[in-house]
Every structure is written in C-alpha cells, then in structure tokens.
Design a protein around this motif. Structure first.
Motif, PDB file in Angstrom:
ATOM      1  N   LYS A  95     -38.671   5.999  54.957  1.00 44.25           N
ATOM      2  CA  LYS A  95     -39.290   4.916  54.186  1.00 44.25           C
ATOM      3  C   LYS A  95     -38.877   3.547  54.713  1.00 44.25           C
ATOM      4  O   LYS A  95     -39.704   2.640  54.800  1.00 44.25           O
ATOM      5  N   LYS A  96     -37.612   3.395  55.097  1.00 45.18           N
ATOM      6  CA  LYS A  96     -37.124   2.090  55.550  1.00 45.18           C
ATOM      7  C   LYS A  96     -37.545   1.758  56.977  1.00 45.18           C
ATOM      8  O   LYS A  96     -37.964   0.646  57.261  1.00 45.18           O
ATOM      9  N   LEU A  97     -37.423   2.732  57.878  1.00 45.09           N
ATOM     10  CA  LEU A  97     -37.708   2.451  59.283  1.00 45.09           C
ATOM     11  C   LEU A  97     -39.189   2.529  59.635  1.00 45.09           C
ATOM     12  O   LEU A  97     -39.671   1.767  60.468  1.00 45.09           O
ATOM     13  N   HIS A  98     -39.892   3.453  59.008  1.00 43.85           N
ATOM     14  CA  HIS A  98     -41.298   3.664  59.376  1.00 43.85           C
ATOM     15  C   HIS A  98     -42.261   3.246  58.275  1.00 43.85           C
ATOM     16  O   HIS A  98     -43.466   3.413  58.427  1.00 43.85           O
ATOM     17  N   HIS A  99     -41.738   2.754  57.170  1.00 40.16           N
ATOM     18  CA  HIS A  99     -42.543   2.244  56.057  1.00 40.16           C
ATOM     19  C   HIS A  99     -43.591   3.252  55.592  1.00 40.16           C
ATOM     20  O   HIS A  99     -44.743   2.901  55.348  1.00 40.16           O
ATOM     21  N   LEU A 100     -43.171   4.509  55.465  1.00 34.10           N
ATOM     22  CA  LEU A 100     -44.076   5.547  54.988  1.00 34.10           C
ATOM     23  C   LEU A 100     -44.223   5.471  53.474  1.00 34.10           C
ATOM     24  O   LEU A 100     -43.297   5.081  52.765  1.00 34.10           O
ATOM     25  N   ALA A 101     -45.381   5.867  52.997  1.00 37.15           N
ATOM     26  CA  ALA A 101     -45.607   5.939  51.550  1.00 37.15           C
ATOM     27  C   ALA A 101     -44.763   7.075  50.976  1.00 37.15           C
ATOM     28  O   ALA A 101     -44.368   8.005  51.688  1.00 37.15           O
ATOM     29  N   ASP A 102     -44.486   7.007  49.691  1.00 38.65           N
ATOM     30  CA  ASP A 102     -43.630   7.994  49.048  1.00 38.65           C
ATOM     31  C   ASP A 102     -44.071   9.444  49.273  1.00 38.65           C
ATOM     32  O   ASP A 102     -43.231  10.281  49.610  1.00 38.65           O
ATOM     33  N   PRO A 103     -45.352   9.782  49.102  1.00 41.85           N
ATOM     34  CA  PRO A 103     -45.724  11.195  49.308  1.00 41.85           C
ATOM     35  C   PRO A 103     -45.441  11.687  50.735  1.00 41.85           C
ATOM     36  O   PRO A 103     -44.977  12.822  50.925  1.00 41.85           O
ATOM     37  N   TRP A 104     -45.677  10.841  51.726  1.00 40.76           N
ATOM     38  CA  TRP A 104     -45.404  11.242  53.107  1.00 40.76           C
ATOM     39  C   TRP A 104     -43.904  11.368  53.369  1.00 40.76           C
ATOM     40  O   TRP A 104     -43.448  12.311  54.007  1.00 40.76           O
ATOM     41  N   ALA A 105     -43.145  10.410  52.883  1.00 42.19           N
ATOM     42  CA  ALA A 105     -41.696  10.439  53.092  1.00 42.19           C
ATOM     43  C   ALA A 105     -41.067  11.659  52.413  1.00 42.19           C
ATOM     44  O   ALA A 105     -40.222  12.343  53.002  1.00 42.19           O
ATOM     45  N   ILE A 106     -41.503  11.954  51.194  1.00 45.69           N
ATOM     46  CA  ILE A 106     -40.969  13.115  50.477  1.00 45.69           C
ATOM     47  C   ILE A 106     -41.386  14.404  51.159  1.00 45.69           C
ATOM     48  O   ILE A 106     -40.579  15.339  51.303  1.00 45.69           O
ATOM     49  N   SER A 107     -42.630  14.480  51.615  1.00 45.86           N
ATOM     50  CA  SER A 107     -43.100  15.684  52.312  1.00 45.86           C
ATOM     51  C   SER A 107     -42.312  15.931  53.590  1.00 45.86           C
ATOM     52  O   SER A 107     -41.915  17.065  53.876  1.00 45.86           O
ATOM     53  N   LEU A 108     -42.072  14.882  54.354  1.00 44.85           N
ATOM     54  CA  LEU A 108     -41.283  15.029  55.577  1.00 44.85           C
ATOM     55  C   LEU A 108     -39.835  15.402  55.270  1.00 44.85           C
ATOM     56  O   LEU A 108     -39.228  16.198  55.990  1.00 44.85           O
ATOM     57  N   ALA A 109     -39.284  14.844  54.199  1.00 41.64           N
ATOM     58  CA  ALA A 109     -37.907  15.168  53.821  1.00 41.64           C
ATOM     59  C   ALA A 109     -37.783  16.629  53.396  1.00 41.64           C
ATOM     60  O   ALA A 109     -36.809  17.301  53.744  1.00 41.64           O
ATOM     61  N   VAL A 110     -38.766  17.134  52.658  1.00 43.03           N
ATOM     62  CA  VAL A 110     -38.748  18.557  52.268  1.00 43.03           C
ATOM     63  C   VAL A 110     -38.886  19.441  53.502  1.00 43.03           C
ATOM     64  O   VAL A 110     -38.181  20.452  53.629  1.00 43.03           O
ATOM     65  N   ALA A 111     -39.772  19.060  54.420  1.00 42.66           N
ATOM     66  CA  ALA A 111     -39.924  19.826  55.656  1.00 42.66           C
ATOM     67  C   ALA A 111     -38.620  19.822  56.455  1.00 42.66           C
ATOM     68  O   ALA A 111     -38.216  20.847  57.014  1.00 42.66           O
ATOM     69  N   TYR A 112     -37.951  18.684  56.492  1.00 47.48           N
ATOM     70  CA  TYR A 112     -36.670  18.589  57.195  1.00 47.48           C
ATOM     71  C   TYR A 112     -35.623  19.481  56.535  1.00 47.48           C
ATOM     72  O   TYR A 112     -34.862  20.162  57.209  1.00 47.48           O
ATOM     73  N   ALA A 113     -35.579  19.478  55.205  1.00 49.42           N
ATOM     74  CA  ALA A 113     -34.613  20.324  54.488  1.00 49.42           C
ATOM     75  C   ALA A 113     -34.879  21.810  54.763  1.00 49.42           C
ATOM     76  O   ALA A 113     -33.946  22.591  54.978  1.00 49.42           O
ATOM     77  N   LEU A 114     -36.132  22.197  54.782  1.00 49.63           N
ATOM     78  CA  LEU A 114     -36.478  23.588  55.076  1.00 49.63           C
ATOM     79  C   LEU A 114     -36.111  23.947  56.522  1.00 49.63           C
ATOM     80  O   LEU A 114     -35.676  25.058  56.797  1.00 49.63           O
ATOM     81  N   LEU A 115     -36.295  23.003  57.414  1.00 51.25           N
ATOM     82  CA  LEU A 115     -35.912  23.228  58.809  1.00 51.25           C
ATOM     83  C   LEU A 115     -34.400  23.442  58.941  1.00 51.25           C
ATOM     84  O   LEU A 115     -33.951  24.313  59.682  1.00 51.25           O
ATOM     85  N   ILE A 116     -33.628  22.659  58.182  1.00 47.86           N
ATOM     86  CA  ILE A 116     -32.172  22.824  58.200  1.00 47.86           C
ATOM     87  C   ILE A 116     -31.789  24.201  57.687  1.00 47.86           C
ATOM     88  O   ILE A 116     -30.922  24.871  58.246  1.00 47.86           O
ATOM     89  N   LEU A 117     -32.428  24.651  56.620  1.00 42.74           N
ATOM     90  CA  LEU A 117     -32.089  25.942  56.029  1.00 42.74           C
ATOM     91  C   LEU A 117     -32.454  27.109  56.940  1.00 42.74           C
ATOM     92  O   LEU A 117     -31.777  28.136  56.937  1.00 42.74           O
ATOM     93  N   VAL A 118     -33.496  26.962  57.720  1.00 39.94           N
ATOM     94  CA  VAL A 118     -33.929  28.059  58.599  1.00 39.94           C
ATOM     95  C   VAL A 118     -33.014  28.177  59.798  1.00 39.94           C
ATOM     96  O   VAL A 118     -32.724  29.287  60.262  1.00 39.94           O
ATOM     97  N   THR A 119     -32.509  27.063  60.313  1.00 38.15           N
ATOM     98  CA  THR A 119     -31.686  27.121  61.524  1.00 38.15           C
ATOM     99  C   THR A 119     -30.256  27.342  61.259  1.00 38.15           C
ATOM    100  O   THR A 119     -29.667  27.473  60.356  1.00 38.15           O
TER     101      THR A 119
END
Length: 119
Positions: A95-119
């Motif tokens: 949100k701070k660096l790329h100025h993404l809207a909340d739905p996009w930022a949250i979606s990417l954060a959830v995807a990142y969290a799932l990626l962490i859990l899989v690896t």
C-alpha cells in the motif's frame, strides 16, 4: 494427515526445534548454569551458536510460556504469528510503496501468506 490419526509433527519439528525448546526451557527455568556448555543438546560443546540461531526471533520466547508437553502447539502458534506479521507487513508495504487499493493489497498479502505456508 493428523485429522485421520496421523501426527502433526513432521520433518525437523520433533528432532530439532522441540528438542531445543525443551532444552531452552530447562536451562532458563531450572539450570541456568548450563547455558554455555551442553552434553544434552549437541555434541558436548559450546551452545552459543544454537542460542543465537534460535533466539534471533523474539517470537521464539513464546515457547517459555508453555509447558514442555505443549511445545508442538507453541511452535504452531509461533509459526502462525510469524506468518500473520509477514502478511501484514507485505500488505502495508504494497500500500505504501505501490499505492495499491485495499482489495488488491489484501489479496496480495493473503497470497504471500499462503506462499509462506506452502514453502
């Protein structure tokens, strides 16, 4: 699958992490004199490297709050908290660096969290 009678412990969890955190609890709560040298954990040498490796994360101090028999649950709580903090910081950064809207930022954060859990 632990839901079908299997175990929730896998890989290094039992052999390495739970063993060390049990030693960590015993040393800090019962026998502080063995903090620098150990035959019970390792090959009978200086344990400063082990202490440094495991205690770099302040989340690992949570293991002191649980009895030894509940260390697997403590480690899963630690993992969950680490993933939550990593996901929240990724959301904040996007949100701070790329100025993404909340739905996009949250979606990417959830995807990142799932990626962490899989690896």
């Amino acid at each position: 699958n632990f839901l079908m009678g299997g175990t929730i412990h896998s890989g290094d969890l039992i052999d390495q992490y739970i063993s060390f955190f049990a030693y960590f609890q015993h040393t800090l709560l019962h026998d502080f004199s063995s903090i620098s040298f150990s035959f019970s954990n390792g090959l009978g040498g200086n344990t400063a490297g082990n202490w440094g490796y495991y205690l770099l994360s302040p989340f690992n101090l949570i293991a002191l709050l649980f009895p030894t028999k509940f260390l697997p649950q403590a480690l899963y709580i630690i993992i969950l908290l680490k993933v939550m903090v990593a996901s929240a910081s990724f959301c904040w950064m996007s949100k701070k660096l790329h100025h993404l809207a909340d739905p996009w930022a949250i979606s990417l954060a959830v995807a990142y969290a799932l990626l962490i859990l899989v690896t």
